[in-house]
Design an enzyme around this catalytic site. Structure first.
Site, PDB file in Angstrom:
ATOM      1  CE  LYS A  83      25.842  -0.866  90.071  1.00  0.00           C
ATOM      2  NZ  LYS A  83      24.796  -1.696  90.498  1.00  0.00           N
TER       3      LYS A  83
HETATM    4  C1  E4P Z   1      24.774  -1.484  94.122  1.00  0.00           C
HETATM    5  O1  E4P Z   1      24.585  -0.853  93.140  1.00  0.00           O
HETATM    6  C2  E4P Z   1      24.064  -3.070  94.159  1.00  0.00           C
HETATM    7  O2  E4P Z   1      23.234  -2.983  93.136  1.00  0.00           O
HETATM    8  C3  E4P Z   1      23.789  -3.325  95.331  1.00  0.00           C
HETATM    9  O3  E4P Z   1      23.610  -2.172  96.526  1.00  0.00           O
HETATM   10  C4  E4P Z   1      24.435  -4.727  95.827  1.00  0.00           C
HETATM   11  O4  E4P Z   1      23.840  -4.783  97.317  1.00  0.00           O
HETATM   12  P1  E4P Z   1      23.803  -6.161  98.006  1.00  0.00           P
HETATM   13  O5  E4P Z   1      24.866  -6.412  98.797  1.00  0.00           O
HETATM   14  O6  E4P Z   1      22.742  -6.364  98.920  1.00  0.00           O
HETATM   15  O7  E4P Z   1      23.712  -7.232  96.800  1.00  0.00           O
END
Ligand code: E4P
Length: 221
Positions: A83
């Site tokens: 990522k």
């Molecule tokens: C995506 O890969 C992220 O880990 C995640 O969906 C972020 O979500 P949040 O806005 O609830 O932190």
């Protein structure tokens, strides 16, 4: 639609994986931090439990650091997707890692333009954060719709991974649009399972079975 779990919590991962619901996992530094302990152990365990794609995120902000971390992260398993953040260095790392055969999930996407650039850089997944857009008064789901239309126009292979999901309605909307993946916090997946009429129906079935048993102790399935 593929379902990923958006967590580093091993108990939840095992629970929903045992039900056959998980196509993959997404983690991020905040989710690993929330669990505490050694993130290496957690990443090792997650990549062993889950057969599908597991997104593990870099924490460097410059190209070479992302490349080095990407290579390290990939050692946790062949199912690791690196990522990278939606930055200029992140896109450069996306292109280089992809050219090496290492799949990349470009995270922190908040506009269609960013999604197009990530697709051009070869990302396997783009992660638009819909809940965080909703939080500031924008319509997160409109972004998913727009990216879907654009990717269709140009037959981009990049998959739309709907992230920052806050409730089950987000999932229904994403499915109607035809998003490739939703990544769900465990509590959202838990809510999707439940319906009050299911609970009432089951309670009544069991009560009626008890009534029948009371008429004859030998009754069984
Ligand atoms: C995506 O890969 C992220 O880990 C995640 O969906 C972020 O979500 P949040 O806005 O609830 O932190």
């Amino acid at each position: 639609m593929k379902i990923f779990l958006d967590t580093a919590n091993l108990e939840s991962i095992r629970k929903y994986n045992d039900m056959g619901l998980l196509d993959g996992i997404t983690t991020n530094p905040s989710l690993l931090s929330k669990e505490g302990g050694d993130p290496k152990k957690a990443m090792d365990e997650i990549t062993r439990i889950i057969k599908g794609d597991v997104s593990l995120e870099v924490v460097s902000t410059e190209f070479q650091g992302m490349m080095d971390e990407g290579h390290k992260l990939r050692k946790y398993g062949d199912n690791v997707v690196v990522k990278c953040p939606m930055t200029a260095d992140g896109l450069k790392a996306c292109k280089s890692l992809t050219n090496e055969g290492i799949p990349v999930n470009v995270t922190l996407i908040f506009s269609s333009n960013q999604a197009v650039l990530a697709a051009k850089a070869g990302a396997k997944y783009v992660s638009p954060f819909i809940g965080r857009l909703d939080d500031i008064g924008h319509n997160g789901m409109n972004l998913i719709r727009e990216i879907k239309d654009i990717f269709k126009n140009y037959s981009f292979k990049t998959q739309i991974l709907v992230a920052s999901v806050r409730h089950p309605l987000h999932v229904v909307e994403a499915a109607k649009i035809g998003a490739d993946v939703v990544t769900l916090p465990p509590d959202v997946l838990g809510k999707m399972l439940k319906h009050p009429l299911t609970d009432i129906g089951l309670k009544n079935f069991l009560a009626d079975w008890e009534k029948l048993k009371n008429t004859n102790q030998n009754i069984s399935i």
